[in-house]
Design an enzyme around this catalytic site. Structure first.
Site, mmCIF file in Angstrom:
data_model
loop_
_atom_site.group_PDB
_atom_site.id
_atom_site.type_symbol
_atom_site.label_atom_id
_atom_site.label_comp_id
_atom_site.label_asym_id
_atom_site.label_seq_id
_atom_site.Cartn_x
_atom_site.Cartn_y
_atom_site.Cartn_z
ATOM 1 N N ARG A 185 8.361 -13.300 34.191
ATOM 2 C CA ARG A 185 8.449 -13.147 32.726
ATOM 3 C C ARG A 185 9.651 -13.940 32.223
ATOM 4 N NH1 ARG A 185 7.522 -7.068 31.016
ATOM 5 N NH2 ARG A 185 7.325 -8.028 28.965
ATOM 6 N N PRO A 186 9.466 -15.272 32.087
ATOM 7 C CA PRO A 186 10.585 -16.118 31.687
ATOM 8 C C PRO A 186 11.010 -15.854 30.240
ATOM 9 C CG PRO A 186 8.533 -17.375 31.716
ATOM 10 C CD PRO A 186 8.214 -16.004 32.252
ATOM 11 N N ILE A 187 12.194 -16.348 29.872
ATOM 12 C CA ILE A 187 12.633 -16.202 28.474
ATOM 13 C C ILE A 187 12.934 -17.570 27.850
ATOM 14 C CG2 ILE A 187 13.506 -13.835 28.682
ATOM 15 C CD1 ILE A 187 16.362 -15.201 28.673
ATOM 16 N N ASP A 188 12.339 -18.629 28.460
ATOM 17 C CA ASP A 188 12.632 -19.977 27.968
ATOM 18 C C ASP A 188 12.285 -20.159 26.484
ATOM 19 O OD1 ASP A 188 9.994 -19.623 29.173
ATOM 20 O OD2 ASP A 188 9.597 -21.670 28.511
ATOM 21 N N LEU A 189 11.210 -19.500 26.010
ATOM 22 C CA LEU A 189 10.822 -19.682 24.602
ATOM 23 C C LEU A 189 11.837 -19.026 23.659
ATOM 24 C CD1 LEU A 189 6.958 -19.122 24.898
ATOM 25 C CD2 LEU A 189 8.156 -21.299 24.582
ATOM 26 N N ASP A 194 -2.164 -5.296 27.742
ATOM 27 C CA ASP A 194 -1.655 -3.937 27.951
ATOM 28 C C ASP A 194 -2.766 -2.890 28.081
ATOM 29 O OD1 ASP A 194 0.862 -5.002 27.905
ATOM 30 O OD2 ASP A 194 1.351 -4.347 25.873
ATOM 31 N N ARG A 241 12.861 -4.997 29.899
ATOM 32 C CA ARG A 241 12.947 -6.397 29.495
ATOM 33 C C ARG A 241 13.014 -6.585 27.983
ATOM 34 N NH1 ARG A 241 11.887 -10.365 33.045
ATOM 35 N NH2 ARG A 241 11.368 -11.577 31.230
ATOM 36 N N ARG A 298 7.848 5.851 30.008
ATOM 37 C CA ARG A 298 8.398 4.718 29.241
ATOM 38 C C ARG A 298 7.547 4.443 28.009
ATOM 39 N NH1 ARG A 298 9.684 -0.461 32.685
ATOM 40 N NH2 ARG A 298 10.296 -0.976 30.587
ATOM 41 N N LYS A 301 5.564 1.976 20.464
ATOM 42 C CA LYS A 301 6.774 1.579 21.216
ATOM 43 C C LYS A 301 7.139 0.131 20.954
ATOM 44 C CE LYS A 301 6.152 0.372 25.738
ATOM 45 N NZ LYS A 301 6.654 -0.954 26.139
ATOM 46 N N ASN A 302 6.126 -0.762 21.058
ATOM 47 C CA ASN A 302 6.444 -2.187 20.995
ATOM 48 C C ASN A 302 6.718 -2.684 19.572
ATOM 49 O OD1 ASN A 302 6.294 -2.256 23.718
ATOM 50 N ND2 ASN A 302 4.297 -3.272 23.842
ATOM 51 N N CYS A 315 10.088 -8.736 37.570
ATOM 52 C CA CYS A 315 9.275 -7.716 36.913
ATOM 53 C C CYS A 315 7.999 -7.548 37.722
ATOM 54 C CB CYS A 315 8.950 -8.187 35.511
ATOM 55 S SG CYS A 315 7.852 -7.105 34.634
ATOM 56 N N ILE A 363 -2.718 -13.624 30.336
ATOM 57 C CA ILE A 363 -1.330 -13.502 29.855
ATOM 58 C C ILE A 363 -0.386 -13.388 31.050
ATOM 59 C CG2 ILE A 363 0.250 -12.226 28.348
ATOM 60 C CD1 ILE A 363 -2.130 -13.274 26.764
HETATM 61 C C1 EPZ Z 1 5.322 -8.064 24.848
HETATM 62 O O1 EPZ Z 1 6.137 -8.574 25.891
HETATM 63 C C2 EPZ Z 1 5.118 -6.606 25.128
HETATM 64 N N1 EPZ Z 1 6.419 -5.933 25.162
HETATM 65 C C3 EPZ Z 1 4.369 -6.423 26.453
HETATM 66 O O2 EPZ Z 1 4.100 -5.042 26.592
HETATM 67 C C4 EPZ Z 1 3.043 -7.165 26.377
HETATM 68 O O3 EPZ Z 1 2.403 -7.091 27.630
HETATM 69 C C5 EPZ Z 1 3.292 -8.627 26.016
HETATM 70 O O4 EPZ Z 1 4.065 -8.719 24.781
HETATM 71 C C6 EPZ Z 1 2.009 -9.423 25.805
HETATM 72 O O5 EPZ Z 1 1.258 -8.848 24.782
HETATM 73 C C7 EPZ Z 1 7.004 -5.582 24.019
HETATM 74 O O6 EPZ Z 1 6.543 -5.851 22.924
HETATM 75 C C8 EPZ Z 1 8.254 -4.806 24.128
HETATM 76 P P1 EPZ Z 1 5.168 -12.375 25.766
HETATM 77 P P2 EPZ Z 1 6.747 -10.052 25.772
HETATM 78 O O7 EPZ Z 1 6.444 -13.103 25.604
HETATM 79 O O8 EPZ Z 1 6.987 -10.390 24.356
HETATM 80 C C9 EPZ Z 1 5.032 -16.089 28.678
HETATM 81 C C10 EPZ Z 1 3.908 -2.990 27.777
HETATM 82 O O9 EPZ Z 1 3.223 -2.600 28.762
HETATM 83 N N2 EPZ Z 1 6.390 -16.385 28.208
HETATM 84 O O10 EPZ Z 1 4.270 -12.301 24.572
HETATM 85 O O11 EPZ Z 1 7.866 -10.137 26.717
HETATM 86 C C11 EPZ Z 1 4.950 -14.795 29.461
HETATM 87 O O12 EPZ Z 1 5.338 -14.977 30.800
HETATM 88 C C12 EPZ Z 1 4.569 -4.338 27.778
HETATM 89 O O13 EPZ Z 1 4.098 -2.285 26.775
HETATM 90 C C13 EPZ Z 1 6.938 -17.586 28.555
HETATM 91 O O14 EPZ Z 1 6.344 -18.422 29.241
HETATM 92 O O15 EPZ Z 1 5.526 -10.911 26.284
HETATM 93 C C14 EPZ Z 1 3.503 -14.421 29.283
HETATM 94 O O16 EPZ Z 1 2.709 -15.176 30.176
HETATM 95 C C15 EPZ Z 1 4.615 -5.023 29.077
HETATM 96 N N3 EPZ Z 1 8.203 -17.857 28.128
HETATM 97 C C16 EPZ Z 1 3.200 -14.885 27.858
HETATM 98 O O17 EPZ Z 1 4.219 -15.849 27.542
HETATM 99 C C17 EPZ Z 1 8.904 -16.983 27.351
HETATM 100 O O18 EPZ Z 1 10.035 -17.287 26.978
HETATM 101 C C18 EPZ Z 1 3.236 -13.799 26.818
HETATM 102 O O19 EPZ Z 1 4.392 -12.981 26.986
HETATM 103 C C19 EPZ Z 1 8.314 -15.775 26.989
HETATM 104 C C20 EPZ Z 1 7.038 -15.489 27.436
#
Ligand code: EPZ
Length: 420
Positions: A121-125, A307, A92, A399, A22-23, A116, A329
Site C-alpha cells: 500500500r504505497p503512498i507515492d500519490l 472492501d 494506515r 476496527r 469509519k472511512n 499491510c 484494487i
Molecule cells: C481506502 O484506503 C480505504 N481506507 C480502504 O478501506 C479501501 O480498501 C481503499 O480506500 C480502496 O477503496 C480508508 O478510507 C481509511 P487507495 P486507501 O489509496 O485510500 C494504490 C477498509 O477495509 N495506491 O484508494 O489507502 C493502492 O495500492 C480499508 O476499511 C498507490 O499506488 O486506498 C491501491 O492499489 C482497507 N499509491 C489503489 O491505489 C498511493 O499513493 C487504491 O488505494 C496510494 C494508493
C-alpha cells in the site's frame, strides 16, 4: 484476546441499523486540524480505528471528547506536527493527517505506514500531490517530513497503476483548501467518503466543486472555520449485513443504508437470485434457495468495492456453480481464501483472481481473522456453516464494525464473544 463463537444455521430476520462510516469519519476528523475553531462531528462510530485517530490528534495537542457518537474537537492550541510510528503502524489511514498538518502548520512529520496484510500500500500519490502543491518532501528515518510556507494551487493528476486513490485525493483536497490559488485534482477518487469529506470542508468555508466526479476543483481560502457535521452511514457495513441476509437465506431490512452507495453489490445480488427492494434510506433483502454464480471484479466507485470482496466470496462459496472474482484494487487481498477453505469452501487463487467452486455446505471450524474485511467474511461463513465456528483475533473486526455480534444476535444469529 477475544474470539467470536458462532453456532451456524440460523436464518437472519428483522431490522438492523447501520452506524456512521469509519472511512468518512477518519479523514473528516483529520480535516478538523485545518481550523483553530471547534468542530462537532455526529454519527461517529465507536470503533478502535476511530480511537487511534483520536490518540493521534491528542498527541498533537488537540482536545477531543467523544460522547454517544458525537465527537467534539478543539484544535485551538495544538502545536504538534508528528504522527508517531507506534500509532501509524496500527492504522494506515493515519496518513491523512499529512495534508492538513502541512497546510495549517507548514510542517508535518508522519511515520511511513509500512507493510499491510492486504498487500503493498504505497503512498507515492499522496507525496506526489503534496509536492505538486509546493511542499518540500523528505523521507527521514522512516518518517515523511513535509514542509511549506504556504502551499500553491496547481493542476495535479492523481492516478496510479490501480487507478484513483481515496486517501491521496482526501489528503490533497484538504491541503488545497488553504493553498493560494486554484487546485484541480484529475483522476480524483469519487467514493462517497471523499464526497462526505468535501461536504464537511465546504461547511468549514472551503470552496470545492466537482466532488462526486473525477475532477475536483478547489479554490484556496485564507482560513477555515469550525463546523457541525453529521457523517454518512457506512456503506461497507450495510453491504456486509445485506450479504449476511443473503447467505442465511434470510429476510432483513437494513435501516440507514443508501442504495446509491451500493449499486454494484445490489446488481450482483439480484443477478445471484436475491430479492432487493429499497426506500429512501432502507434496503430490504430476501435471500434465495438457489444462488447463481457470477464473474465480477472490484473497481473504484461506483464499481464493486474491494472492501466487500471477501464477504462476497463467502456468499459465492455456497452458490450453485463456479464464480470468479478479480481483485483490481489490491491483487493480494486474498488472505481469507485459506480460512474459508478450512470451512469446506473450494476456492483457488489464480493471480489477481479467485476461482470459487460453490459447495452445498460449509462446516464450522476454528479459523483466524487476518484483517478487517476477511474477518467479516469468516463471520458470514460461520453463520451458514454447520456446527460451531470460532474466529480468533477478533480485534480486527472491532476496527471497523460497530457492535457486530449484538446486531447479528438481534437478527437471530447465535454469536457471542469469549476470552481466548
Ligand atoms: C481506502 O484506503 C480505504 N481506507 C480502504 O478501506 C479501501 O480498501 C481503499 O480506500 C480502496 O477503496 C480508508 O478510507 C481509511 P487507495 P486507501 O489509496 O485510500 C494504490 C477498509 O477495509 N495506491 O484508494 O489507502 C493502492 O495500492 C480499508 O476499511 C498507490 O499506488 O486506498 C491501491 O492499489 C482497507 N499509491 C489503489 O491505489 C498511493 O499513493 C487504491 O488505494 C496510494 C494508493
Amino acid at each position: 484476546m477475544d474470539k467470536l463463537v458462532i453456532e451456524g444455521g440460523s436464518r437472519l430476520t428483522g431490522t438492523v441499523e447501520i452506524s456512521g462510516a469509519k472511512n468518512a469519519a477518519l479523514p473528516i476528523i483529520a480535516a478538523s486540524l485545518l481550523t483553530p475553531d471547534q468542530s462537532v462531528i455526529d454519527n461517529v462510530p465507536a470503533l478502535s480505528d476511530i480511537l487511534t485517530m483520536i490518540k493521534i490528534l491528542r498527541g498533537l495537542g488537540v482536545k477531543l471528547q467523544m460522547e454517544q457518537g458525537r465527537l467534539s474537537i478543539w484544535p485551538a492550541k495544538f502545536t504538534g506536527f508528528s504522527a508517531l510510528y507506534r500509532l501509524v503502524s496500527t492504522m494506515r489511514a493515519s496518513i491523512c493527517v499529512l495534508g492538513p498538518l502541512v497546510a495549517k502548520k507548514g510542517i508535518a512529520r508522519v511515520s511511513l505506514p509500512g507493510g499491510c496484510v492486504i498487500g503493498p500500500r504505497p503512498i507515492d500519490l499522496h507525496l506526489k500531490g503534496l509536492a505538486g502543491l509546493g511542499a518540500k518532501i523528505k523521507i527521514d528515518h522512516g518518517y515523511v517530513v513535509a514542509r511549506a510556507k504556504r502551499l500553491r494551487g496547481k493542476r495535479i493528476y492523481l492516478g496510479g497503476a490501480f487507478g484513483s486513490s481515496v486517501l491521496a485525493t482526501a489528503n490533497v483536497m484538504m491541503a488545497a483548501t488553504l493553498a493560494s490559488g486554484t487546485t484541480i485534482i484529475e483522476n480524483a477518487a469519487c467514493e462517497p467518503e471523499v464526497v462526505d469529506l468535501a461536504n464537511f470542508l465546504v461547511k468549514m468555508g472551503a470552496k470545492i466543486k466537482g466532488q462526486q466526479t473525477h475532477t475536483i476543483e478547489i479554490e484556496g481560502v485564507k482560513k477555515l472555520h469550525g463546523a457541525k457535521y453529521r457523517i454518512i452511514n457506512d456503506r461497507i457495513e450495510a453491504g456486509t449485513y445485506i450479504l449476511a441476509a443473503a447467505i442465511t437465506k434470510g429476510e432483513v431490512v437494513i435501516k440507514g443504508a443508501c442504495i446509491g452507495h451500493l449499486g454494484a453489490l445490489v446488481d450482483q445480488l439480484r443477478g445471484a437470485g436475491a430479492t432487493i427492494k429499497n426506500t429512501a434510506d432502507t434496503i430490504y433483502v430476501q435471500g434465495t434457495n438457489k444462488l447463481h454464480p457470477t464473474q465480477m471484479a472490484t473497481l473504484p466507485f461506483p464499481g464493486f468495492p474491494t472492501d466487500l470482496q471477501a464477504q462476497m466470496m463467502a456468499l459465492l462459496s455456497v452458490a450453485d456453480g463456479i464464480s470468479v472474482i478479480t481483485e483490481k484494487i489490491y491483487p493480494e487481498r486474498f488472505m481469507h481464501i485459506s480460512e474459508l477453505n478450512r470451512m469446506g469452501a473450494r476456492i483457488m487463487k489464480e493471480g489477481p483472481s479467485a476461482i470459487i467452486c460453490g459447495v452445498a455446505k460449509l462446516s464450522g471450524a476454528p479459523v483466524m481473522a487476518s484483517d478487517l474485511r476477511a474477518s467479516a467474511a469468516l463471520v458470514l461463513a460461520g453463520l451458514v456453516a454447520g456446527g460451531r465456528t470460532e474466529i480468533a483475533r477478533v480485534y480486527h473486526l472491532d476496527r471497523g464494525y460497530d457492535q457486530m455480534e449484538q446486531k447479528l444476535s438481534r437478527l437471530g444469529a447465535k454469536i457471542w464473544r469469549e476470552k481466548e
